[in-house]
Scaffold this active site. Structure first.
Site, mmCIF file in Angstrom:
data_model
loop_
_atom_site.group_PDB
_atom_site.id
_atom_site.type_symbol
_atom_site.label_atom_id
_atom_site.label_comp_id
_atom_site.label_asym_id
_atom_site.label_seq_id
_atom_site.Cartn_x
_atom_site.Cartn_y
_atom_site.Cartn_z
ATOM 1 N N GLN A 1 0.965 -1.256 0.023
ATOM 2 C CA GLN A 1 -0.008 0.065 0.017
ATOM 3 C C GLN A 1 0.908 1.169 -0.078
ATOM 4 O O GLN A 1 0.812 2.307 -0.800
ATOM 5 C CB GLN A 1 -0.969 0.158 1.317
ATOM 6 C CG GLN A 1 -1.789 -1.105 1.399
ATOM 7 C CD GLN A 1 -3.049 -0.859 2.517
ATOM 8 O OE1 GLN A 1 -4.017 -0.010 2.373
ATOM 9 N NE2 GLN A 1 -2.514 -1.142 3.796
ATOM 10 N N LEU A 2 1.702 1.368 0.959
ATOM 11 C CA LEU A 2 2.572 2.410 1.072
ATOM 12 C C LEU A 2 3.628 2.509 -0.028
ATOM 13 O O LEU A 2 3.760 3.632 -0.561
ATOM 14 C CB LEU A 2 3.160 2.595 2.450
ATOM 15 C CG LEU A 2 4.171 3.909 2.584
ATOM 16 C CD1 LEU A 2 3.612 4.987 2.576
ATOM 17 C CD2 LEU A 2 5.081 3.547 3.799
ATOM 18 N N ALA B 1 7.167 -4.908 4.908
ATOM 19 C CA ALA B 1 6.532 -5.583 6.200
ATOM 20 C C ALA B 1 5.679 -6.761 6.106
ATOM 21 O O ALA B 1 5.276 -7.095 5.269
ATOM 22 C CB ALA B 1 5.837 -4.532 7.137
ATOM 23 N N TYR B 2 5.810 -7.326 7.458
ATOM 24 C CA TYR B 2 4.499 -8.445 7.436
ATOM 25 C C TYR B 2 3.485 -8.053 8.315
ATOM 26 O O TYR B 2 3.456 -7.485 9.471
ATOM 27 C CB TYR B 2 5.145 -9.631 8.070
ATOM 28 C CG TYR B 2 4.225 -10.707 8.623
ATOM 29 C CD1 TYR B 2 4.385 -12.027 7.888
ATOM 30 C CD2 TYR B 2 3.315 -10.647 9.661
ATOM 31 C CE1 TYR B 2 3.401 -12.757 8.188
ATOM 32 C CE2 TYR B 2 2.168 -11.743 9.934
ATOM 33 C CZ TYR B 2 2.436 -12.819 9.265
ATOM 34 O OH TYR B 2 1.578 -13.813 9.465
ATOM 35 N N THR B 3 2.440 -7.557 7.640
ATOM 36 C CA THR B 3 1.177 -6.857 8.185
ATOM 37 C C THR B 3 0.058 -7.804 8.449
ATOM 38 O O THR B 3 -0.983 -7.104 8.876
ATOM 39 C CB THR B 3 0.701 -5.737 7.190
ATOM 40 O OG1 THR B 3 0.573 -6.372 6.074
ATOM 41 C CG2 THR B 3 1.967 -4.629 6.894
ATOM 42 N N THR C 1 4.457 0.996 13.726
ATOM 43 C CA THR C 1 3.046 1.030 13.917
ATOM 44 C C THR C 1 2.564 1.429 15.171
ATOM 45 O O THR C 1 3.589 1.364 16.222
ATOM 46 C CB THR C 1 2.764 -0.359 13.942
ATOM 47 O OG1 THR C 1 1.274 -0.624 14.110
ATOM 48 C CG2 THR C 1 3.448 -1.572 14.593
ATOM 49 N N ASP C 2 1.423 1.678 15.578
ATOM 50 C CA ASP C 2 0.704 2.275 16.812
ATOM 51 C C ASP C 2 0.623 0.960 17.863
ATOM 52 O O ASP C 2 0.593 0.973 18.806
ATOM 53 C CB ASP C 2 -0.583 2.768 16.537
ATOM 54 C CG ASP C 2 -1.492 1.952 15.902
ATOM 55 O OD1 ASP C 2 -1.029 1.199 14.830
ATOM 56 O OD2 ASP C 2 -2.757 2.076 15.888
ATOM 57 N N TYR D 1 2.640 -9.118 16.395
ATOM 58 C CA TYR D 1 2.789 -8.294 15.431
ATOM 59 C C TYR D 1 3.617 -7.149 15.771
ATOM 60 O O TYR D 1 4.601 -6.753 15.341
ATOM 61 C CB TYR D 1 1.442 -7.726 14.541
ATOM 62 C CG TYR D 1 1.684 -6.593 13.643
ATOM 63 C CD1 TYR D 1 2.451 -6.810 12.538
ATOM 64 C CD2 TYR D 1 1.324 -5.368 13.955
ATOM 65 C CE1 TYR D 1 2.379 -5.543 11.528
ATOM 66 C CE2 TYR D 1 1.398 -4.427 13.320
ATOM 67 C CZ TYR D 1 1.966 -4.446 12.040
ATOM 68 O OH TYR D 1 1.989 -3.139 11.178
ATOM 69 N N LYS E 1 7.432 -5.724 15.360
ATOM 70 C CA LYS E 1 7.807 -4.233 14.925
ATOM 71 C C LYS E 1 8.568 -3.701 15.633
ATOM 72 O O LYS E 1 9.480 -3.004 15.440
ATOM 73 C CB LYS E 1 6.357 -3.602 14.627
ATOM 74 C CG LYS E 1 5.645 -4.121 13.473
ATOM 75 C CD LYS E 1 6.045 -3.997 12.098
ATOM 76 C CE LYS E 1 6.304 -2.520 11.507
ATOM 77 N NZ LYS E 1 6.869 -2.651 10.106
HETATM 78 N N1 LIG Z 1 -1.232 -1.619 7.091
HETATM 79 C C1 LIG Z 1 -1.611 -1.008 8.440
HETATM 80 O O1 LIG Z 1 -2.794 -0.827 8.678
HETATM 81 C C2 LIG Z 1 -0.532 -0.274 9.176
HETATM 82 C C3 LIG Z 1 -0.753 0.483 10.138
HETATM 83 C C4 LIG Z 1 0.522 0.854 11.055
HETATM 84 C C5 LIG Z 1 1.610 0.574 10.470
HETATM 85 N N2 LIG Z 1 1.867 -0.118 9.395
HETATM 86 C C6 LIG Z 1 3.036 -0.035 8.781
HETATM 87 O O2 LIG Z 1 3.462 0.613 7.470
HETATM 88 C C7 LIG Z 1 4.089 -0.052 6.606
HETATM 89 C C8 LIG Z 1 3.533 -0.231 5.405
HETATM 90 O O3 LIG Z 1 2.373 -1.044 5.374
HETATM 91 P P1 LIG Z 1 1.601 -1.389 4.193
HETATM 92 O O4 LIG Z 1 0.109 -1.483 4.577
HETATM 93 O O5 LIG Z 1 1.865 -0.810 3.053
HETATM 94 O O6 LIG Z 1 1.966 -2.987 4.103
HETATM 95 P P2 LIG Z 1 1.367 -3.935 3.058
HETATM 96 O O7 LIG Z 1 0.580 -3.364 1.959
HETATM 97 O O8 LIG Z 1 1.286 -5.387 3.621
HETATM 98 O O9 LIG Z 1 2.835 -4.183 2.028
HETATM 99 C C9 LIG Z 1 4.024 -4.704 2.661
HETATM 100 C C10 LIG Z 1 4.783 -5.211 1.325
HETATM 101 O O10 LIG Z 1 5.986 -5.666 1.923
HETATM 102 C C11 LIG Z 1 6.387 -6.795 1.118
HETATM 103 N N3 LIG Z 1 7.285 -7.773 1.717
HETATM 104 C C12 LIG Z 1 6.809 -8.726 2.555
HETATM 105 N N4 LIG Z 1 7.929 -9.425 3.046
HETATM 106 C C13 LIG Z 1 8.871 -8.804 2.430
HETATM 107 C C14 LIG Z 1 10.406 -9.253 2.256
HETATM 108 N N5 LIG Z 1 10.910 -10.329 2.804
HETATM 109 N N6 LIG Z 1 11.249 -8.541 1.500
HETATM 110 C C15 LIG Z 1 10.851 -7.384 0.764
HETATM 111 N N7 LIG Z 1 9.331 -7.071 0.673
HETATM 112 C C16 LIG Z 1 8.433 -7.843 1.531
HETATM 113 C C17 LIG Z 1 5.037 -7.418 0.727
HETATM 114 O O11 LIG Z 1 4.948 -8.406 -0.281
HETATM 115 P P3 LIG Z 1 4.096 -9.619 -0.521
HETATM 116 O O12 LIG Z 1 2.680 -8.928 -0.766
HETATM 117 O O13 LIG Z 1 4.627 -10.324 -1.766
HETATM 118 O O14 LIG Z 1 4.290 -10.440 0.776
HETATM 119 C C18 LIG Z 1 4.329 -6.197 0.576
HETATM 120 O O15 LIG Z 1 4.250 -5.848 -0.855
HETATM 121 C C19 LIG Z 1 4.588 -1.147 7.494
HETATM 122 O O16 LIG Z 1 5.855 -0.996 8.047
HETATM 123 C C20 LIG Z 1 3.567 -1.622 8.303
HETATM 124 O O17 LIG Z 1 4.060 -2.201 9.422
HETATM 125 C C21 LIG Z 1 0.876 -0.518 8.715
#
Ligand SMILES: NC(=O)c1ccc[n+]([C@@H]2O[C@H](COP(=O)([O-])OP(=O)(O)OC[C@H]3O[C@@H](n4cnc5c(N)ncnc54)[C@H](OP(=O)(O)O)[C@@H]3O)[C@@H](O)[C@H]2O)c1
Length: 296
Positions: A21-22, A69-71, A110-111, A134, A138
């Site tokens: 997403q990001l 990330a692993y989300t 993350t929060d 999770y 993080k």
């Molecule tokens: N989503 C939320 O609600 C939320 C809330 C608070 C903070 N955050 C933080 O914000 C950041 C961005 O989150 P997001 O929602 O954009 O996450 P996301 O949509 O789940 O995207 C994470 C990406 O990381 C990739 N990935 C996973 N394992 C990997 C590896 N070993 N090497 C390289 N890439 C890898 C995934 O690929 P695959 O799809 O192939 O696994 C996916 O494309 C993260 O740090 C997350 O912890 C997210």
């Protein structure tokens, strides 16, 4: 958007997890003076130190933004090794490589590093105490970055992230609402929704400012998951994305058990990042409307 001095060379930026997403929003919003290499998991697995070194040699970045990330918050409870590998070991690999090669690192967190027992917004320096796997994974990633790249890194925590791409609460709610389902949504967990596009724009400004240390980012305002669901329905109806008016019932966390416990209050104090970025933050509901317009 802050621009570098005229005639200065572009900043080379390597984005990991670029298909998330990001990651996608960072690619979409990158200013002209940022020369972006967007690497998805297939192009760079952050669990492979040798691949990270190859990428640094090949692309010679000034800055890495780790959006990988692993989300899967609930799934993490049953696969902690995987969550810790991607969320702790991965950032450790990046921080080590970045500090050895003089590359700046922006890492996202993350929060959910907080336990939710506070009664006012969590400052960046507030004591962490994650209550699910999770959040623990993080927090371990944050600690690795703080330990290995203390001077040259920014850790930015955000919350309740959503965008037009990928899977998130907004898209799940919208799908269930379109199916005409009655929904039960948790009303006793409060936080802040955050549009990934706004976060990406803020990150580019913080990158220009060479911000470092720990910061919190989110859109303005607070909401419960129930408030958020009701807003999704109302905004989607206004935009013509939804004809149905599903019944949305507020429930407690005790009524709606999930594999992972979640903090009941995870509002982050975003004031310092807002001040640095300099533009007034968008209220979460206005941001939601803009995101839904992309789907309309
Ligand atoms: N989503 C939320 O609600 C939320 C809330 C608070 C903070 N955050 C933080 O914000 C950041 C961005 O989150 P997001 O929602 O954009 O996450 P996301 O949509 O789940 O995207 C994470 C990406 O990381 C990739 N990935 C996973 N394992 C990997 C590896 N070993 N090497 C390289 N890439 C890898 C995934 O690929 P695959 O799809 O192939 O696994 C996916 O494309 C993260 O740090 C997350 O912890 C997210």
């Amino acid at each position: 958007m802050t621009a570098p001095p005229e005639n200065s060379a572009p900043t080379r930026v390597l984005i990991t997890g670029a298909a998330g997403q990001l990651g996608r929003e960072l690619c979409r919003t990158a200013p002209d003076h940022m020369q972006v290499q967007a690497l998805d998991r297939a192009a760079l697995d952050i669990l492979e130190p040798a691949a990270i070194l190859d990428a640094l040699k090949q692309h010679q970045p000034h800055l890495i933004i780790n959006a990988a990330a692993y989300t899967a918050v609930d799934q993490a409870e049953s696969e902690p090794e995987k969550a810790f590998a991607i969320n702790a070991k991965g950032p450790e690999n990046l921080a080590l490589a970045a500090s050895r090669h003089g590359v700046r690192l922006i890492h996202l967190s993350t929060d959910f590093v907080f336990d939710g027992k506070a009664g006012s917004p969590y400052a960046p320096k507030a004591e962490t105490h994650p209550i699910n796997l999770y959040g623990m994974s993080k927090r371990a990633g944050e600690q690795a970055v703080e330990r290995l790249a203390p001077q040259n890194s920014l850790i930015l925590r955000t919350s309740w992230l959503y965008s037009a791409h990928g899977s998130n609460f907004v898209k799940t709610m919208l799908r269930l609402m379109k199916e005409g389902r009655s929904l039960r949504v948790i009303a006793d967990q409060v936080g802040t929704p955050c549009w990934a596009l706004g976060l990406a724009e803020a990150l580019w400004k913080l990158a220009d400012l060479r911000a470092s240390g720990l910061l919190h980012w989110g859109d303005a305002g607070v909401a419960s998951w129930y408030d958020f669901a009701v807003a999704i329905m109302e905004e989607a109806q206004t935009l013509g994305l939804l004809d149905q008016s599903p019944i949305i019932t507020p429930v407690t966390s005790a009524d709606y058990q999930t594999a992972a416990r979640r903090p009941s209050y995870s509002v982050l104090d975003r004031s310092r990042a807002w001040a640095l970025v300099g533009t007034p933050p968008l209220h979460w509901r206005a941001a939601l409307r803009l995101m839904l317009q992309e789907l309309a």
